[in-house]
Scaffold this active site. Structure first.
Site, PDB file in Angstrom:
ATOM      1  N   ALA A  74       0.873  -1.174   0.000  1.00 44.38           N
ATOM      2  CA  ALA A  74       0.000   0.000   0.000  1.00 44.38           C
ATOM      3  C   ALA A  74       0.913   1.227   0.000  1.00 44.38           C
ATOM      4  CB  ALA A  74      -0.863  -0.021   1.252  1.00 44.38           C
ATOM      5  N   GLY A 119       0.559  -5.004   0.612  1.00 40.10           N
ATOM      6  CA  GLY A 119      -0.506  -5.009  -0.402  1.00 40.10           C
ATOM      7  C   GLY A 119      -0.072  -5.615  -1.724  1.00 40.10           C
ATOM      8  N   GLU A 122      -0.472  -9.193  -1.300  1.00 40.72           N
ATOM      9  CA  GLU A 122      -1.914  -9.471  -1.217  1.00 40.72           C
ATOM     10  C   GLU A 122      -2.567  -9.427  -2.610  1.00 40.72           C
ATOM     11  OE1 GLU A 122      -2.052  -6.389   1.835  1.00 40.72           O
ATOM     12  OE2 GLU A 122      -3.172  -7.769   3.102  1.00 40.72           O
ATOM     13  N   GLU A 142       3.597  -5.509   7.583  1.00 39.61           N
ATOM     14  CA  GLU A 142       2.737  -4.515   8.234  1.00 39.61           C
ATOM     15  C   GLU A 142       3.090  -4.288   9.696  1.00 39.61           C
ATOM     16  OE1 GLU A 142       1.652  -6.820   6.175  1.00 39.61           O
ATOM     17  OE2 GLU A 142       0.440  -5.831   4.647  1.00 39.61           O
TER      18      GLU A 142
END
Ligand code: CAA
Length: 269
Positions: A74, A119, A122, A142
């Site tokens: 992210a 992310g 993911e 994270e």
């Protein structure tokens, strides 16, 4: 299919394979809101074109621009300005995109050429399977940021490699090599170079494109629908799909061609 000009994506259509390249190399292809919106737009176009019945797309590759990253997660810069509610919206927006990817009736391969972190990992896990360059690295870092996965990692990592291994990876935030990811079952196949990686992904998608598109779509959706169900319910869902296959012209053609010792010409319906 007509795609607009995207500022963070490159789209190449070759035969019936669409390659989507995340193209923000200065930020290691981090998944900003703009990248997410653009990816979403691409999936809408592909989904609508297939729904039109012509199967202009029979497979998709998602990869990253540059030598270094698939996607480094992210967008941390963008996240620092978010309120908790905005963070929730960012998370659910990307989660919706991963579900859309999983519902696409054609196979999607993540061709991971470098870092696939947070992310990025993911996004790769929302694809049907992952091929990787030997220099790639995977991880859910994270916890090192005081965060938890927000784009599906808590769910899909354990589906991919089992609960205990997923816990270890998510609690430690450690990065693993492509080789280790291959050994753990996260990655299906390894390639020595970016070129070999993309060629390998394309070769597999073309092999799948030689099969009945309605059957491939049905297998994809059945395997998704049985997830999380008991064996007996899963088998019921499978039998329903089996019945539906008997309504298709592809099934008529596939079985006819087999008995006639011919190559099938699937109508795709
Ligand atoms: N978001 C925003 N920018 C990022 C980024 C990210 N996730 N990752 C890298 N960048 C930027 C860097 O800030 C840097 O920009 P500047 O040149 O302007 O400083 C540029 O990309 C190059 O990065 P580095 O200089 O850090 O490159 P490096 O080779 O030294 O390190 C790296 C590479 C190990 C991947 C390192 O960049 C890194 O650790 N990135 C963050 C990885 C991460 O923590 N990802 C998880 C994010 S949280 C998340 O994804 C939550 C979720 O589940 C939704």
């Amino acid at each position: 299919m007509h795609f607009k000009e995207y500022s963070s994506l490159l789209i190449v259509q070759q035969d019936t394979i669409v390659t989507v390249t995340l193209n923000r190399p200065v930020a290691l292809n981090a998944l900003s809101s703009q990248v997410i919106d653009e990816l979403d737009h691409v999936l809408d176009i592909v989904g609508a074109a297939i729904a039109g019945g012509a199967w202009p797309c029979r497979g998709m590759i998602i990869t990253g621009a540059g030598e270094k990253a698939f996607a480094a997660g992210a967008d941390i810069r963008e996240m620092t300005g978010m309120s908790p509610d905005q963070a929730w919206a960012y998370s659910t927006r990307m989660q919706a995109l991963t579900l859309k990817l999983e519902s696409l009736p054609v196979p999607v391969i993540a061709a991971v050429n470098g870092f696939a972190l947070g992310g990025g990992c993911e996004l790769a896990m929302a694809c049907d399977f992952i091929y990787a360059a030997t220099r790639a690295a995977f991880g859910q870092p994270e916890v090192s940021l005081g965060l938890v996965p927000g784009f599906g990692g808590s769910v899909r990592m354990q589906q991919r490699m089992g609960l205990a291994r997923a816990r270890e990876l998510l609690y430690t935030g450690q990065r693993i090599t492509a080789d280790e990811a291959h050994r753990l079952g996260l990655v299906n196949a390894l390639f020595d170079s970016q070129e070999a990686l993309l060629t390998g992904a394309r070769r597999t998608l073309l092999m799948i494109a030689g099969q009945s598109p309605t059957a491939v779509a049905a297998v994809k959706s059945t395997m998704r629908r049985v997830e999380g169900h008991s064996t007996s319910r899963g088998l019921e869902i499978e039998a329903e799909s089996f019945r539906e296959a008997f309504r298709t012209a592809d099934m008529q053609e596939g079985t006819r061609a087999f008995l006639a010792k011919e190559k099938p010409a699937f109508p795709g319906c």
